[in-house]
Design an enzyme around this catalytic site. Structure first.
Site, PDB file in Angstrom:
ATOM      1  CB  CYS A 206      -0.929   0.000   1.218  1.00  0.00           C
ATOM      2  SG  CYS A 206      -2.160   1.315   1.187  1.00  0.00           S
ATOM      3  CE1 TYR A 461     -26.013   7.423   9.186  1.00  0.00           C
ATOM      4  CE2 TYR A 461     -25.125   5.642   7.843  1.00  0.00           C
ATOM      5  CZ  TYR A 461     -24.925   6.746   8.651  1.00  0.00           C
ATOM      6  OH  TYR A 461     -23.648   7.171   8.923  1.00  0.00           O
ATOM      7  CB  THR A 472     -29.222  -3.284   7.495  1.00  0.00           C
ATOM      8  OG1 THR A 472     -28.735  -2.422   8.540  1.00  0.00           O
ATOM      9  CG2 THR A 472     -29.983  -2.453   6.478  1.00  0.00           C
TER      10      THR A 472
END
Length: 566
Positions: A206, A461, A472
């Site tokens: 990275c 949310y 969810t």
């Protein structure tokens, strides 16, 4: 008379000093406010930090070059330039581009040495959907506040923070934890902390994180010789590399014998130092997954202040074709889309979640739960991932890497001679064992990590795509437990059949690649999964991947440490 003159002179100098000090304070406060308008200025290469644009710019108009009329579309996302380009201003007196790069840089961005162009922040805000980040001049009060905190802590508003800015509650926890690890009082010296971040990020090649922490390492008076490679670092850090390698790819192989070597070596680590180092390693291993998953590339002041059309920074260059030009291999996303045309739409996914919630009261025998876990384990091993990296790692990354070929292998396919049994969360859990041990050896770090894990796992949310009032919970739990499953961790009370019901094969391949081989991920893989999700929801999924991965690595390391101590 002479003494009186000297006194007056001294008094005048004192008043001038006070005036200058007040001016600095005013500029600092102004800068903190103006950073939220996306106006930032490059400082010298030695500091490689961003400071706020001040009123003094007007006195150096002839020395400034300003980025003008930058037009970006979604093709910029995951490209080597950056995930987004804030409005930087460049000063000739601070750095010089090589002659060979000047024309490319000017042509690409439309620089003009003879004039100063201003970009209005409203234009930046309206283009935020193209940048794929939360703009620095966001009008959302909570994100605005967190961005200011991020700038004060880091002297920059980096792309990681701006992408996480979709979820400001999480971002605040992340910044608090990372600041505590890197900048607050702790067992390790500051240069050690950033060097450990470098060698952790280098395991996944990275570039973005490696370059960022090379700069921070030097800012904290680190020895530049160490940056020539891991062989130039102190023996104490070199000794740490073995567990860095194992934690990054096969954490289940960590044993107390690995830790004894560190604690009883000629340059021994203390228990608190080792705890600090382990958390730093796992933090940056998992952060690599997030950087690649969101296509985050370096800010323009990283990597020597130069720009190259072909060079890559951060998450490596992205291929624009379905086929890898060197190997002829198609991406995981393209292959699996062909195999899995009947991918799960949002309506079907939400219907499955509703049914699972309704049938949640059904009891399943422990034997059946074990079979379902083993089934998911074997199916995960069968999922194909790209076998090669998008581009070969640079020598500037490989100098921090030992045994480059050492990578993830599926837990279920490990060598039978040295087979490691499944890690049962009921025998060693974060809440009951890992959390108190972390706090015991490194004050308050357990609390910070626990808050971060809870925020990532429980954040909702109640939306999914354009749908509202959606629970969810089962979807989030399936993702978290599937990642743990790939690392051989089993939650006895979880029904792993939910993983197969809620996570389509294409999404499983994405999760496996990003968690275990993040450097191999391509933009197509990101675009091809969760296609009806909003970008902010995909970012949330990547946050869960990052945190679940770190927790899995930590559980193995902390269990080994517990065994050493008992």
């Amino acid at each position: 008379m002479q003494n009186s003159s000297q006194t007056n002179c001294t008094s005048t100098q004192l008043r001038c000093s006070i005036h200058k000090a007040n001016s600095v304070v005013h500029k600092y406060r102004t800068g903190v406010e103006e950073i939220t308008n996306g106006v930032v200025q490059l400082q010298t290469p030695s500091s490689a930090r961003l400071t706020s644009h001040s009123n003094s710019v007007s006195s150096r108009d002839s020395e400034m070059r300003v980025l003008k009329d930058v037009h970006l579309d979604n093709s910029v996302f995951h490209c080597p330039k950056a995930v987004a380009l804030p409005h930087y201003e460049y000063s000739h007196c601070f750095y010089e581009l090589e002659d060979s790069d000047n024309d490319v840089f000017d042509d690409e961005f439309g620089f003009n040495d003879d004039e100063e162009m201003h970009v209005d922040s409203g234009h930046l805000h309206c283009m935020s959907h193209k940048y794929e980040i939360t703009p620095a001049d966001t009008t959302e009060e909570q994100a605005h506040s967190v961005f200011m905190d991020a700038f004060i802590q880091n002297n920059r508003l980096d792309h990681v923070s701006q992408v996480m800015g979709y979820h400001p509650d999480y971002l605040r926890n992340f910044l608090t934890t990372q600041n505590y690890l890197l900048r607050e009082d702790g067992p390790l010296p500051y240069d050690y902390r950033h060097y450990i971040a470098i060698i952790a990020a280098a395991r996944h090649h990275c570039t973005y994180l490696v370059k960022l922490h090379e700069q921070d390492f030097l800012l904290h008076n680190g020895n530049p010789e160490w940056l020539k490679g891991i062989q130039h670092a102190p023996r104490k850090i070199q000794d740490l590399y073995e567990i860095n390698k194992i934690l990054a790819h096969r954490p289940w192989l960590i044993t107390k014998e690995h830790l004894v070597k560190l604690l009883k070596s000629s340059e021994p680590w203390s228990l608190s130092e080792l705890m600090h180092a382990i958390i730093l390693l796992t933090h940056f291993h998992s952060l690599c997954s997030f950087v690649y998953g969101c296509g985050i590339s370096a800010e323009l002041d990283i990597d020597g202040f130069t720009y190259s059309r072909s060079g890559s920074s951060g998450s490596d260059s992205d291929s624009n074709s379905d086929t890898n030009s060197e190997t002829g291999e198609t991406t995981i996303n393209h292959v699996l889309l062909l195999q899995d045309d009947a991918s799960v739409g949002l309506e079907a996914l939400m219907e499955k979640m509703r049914k699972l919630n309704e049938n949640n009261s059904e009891e399943t025998s422990p034997e059946e739960l074990l079979k379902r876990f083993q089934s998911v384990e074997h199916q995960s091993a069968e999922i194909a991932v790209p076998s090669t990296k998008k581009s070969p790692p640079k020598s500037e990354i490989l100098r921090y890497v030992i045994d480059e070929e050492y990578t993830y292998t599926d837990f279920v396919t490990q060598d039978k001679v040295s087979e490691v049994p499944t890690f049962r969360a009921c025998d060693y859990s974060w809440d009951d064992h890992g959390f108190p041990l972390a706090n015991r050896l490194y004050t308050d770090i357990g609390n910070l990590l626990d808050d971060k894990y809870s925020m990532a796992a429980n954040l909702t949310y109640y939306t999914m795509g354009d749908n509202r009032e959606v629970d969810t919970t089962s979807f989030r739990r399936a993702i978290w437990n599937y990642i743990h499953c790939m690392y051989g961790i089993r939650h006895d009370d979880y029904d792993y059949s939910e993983v197969n019901q809620l996570l389509e094969r294409n999404l499983k391949a994405y999760i496996k690649t990003l968690t275990c081989y993040p450097e191999r991920l391509q933009k197509k893989d990101y675009d091809g999964v969760m296609r009806e999700f909003k970008h902010s929801e995909k970012v949330h999924v990547n946050l869960m991947l990052m945190e679940a991965r770190q927790q899995a690595e930590l559980l193995y390391a902390l269990r080994a440490l517990n065994r050493y101590m008992t």
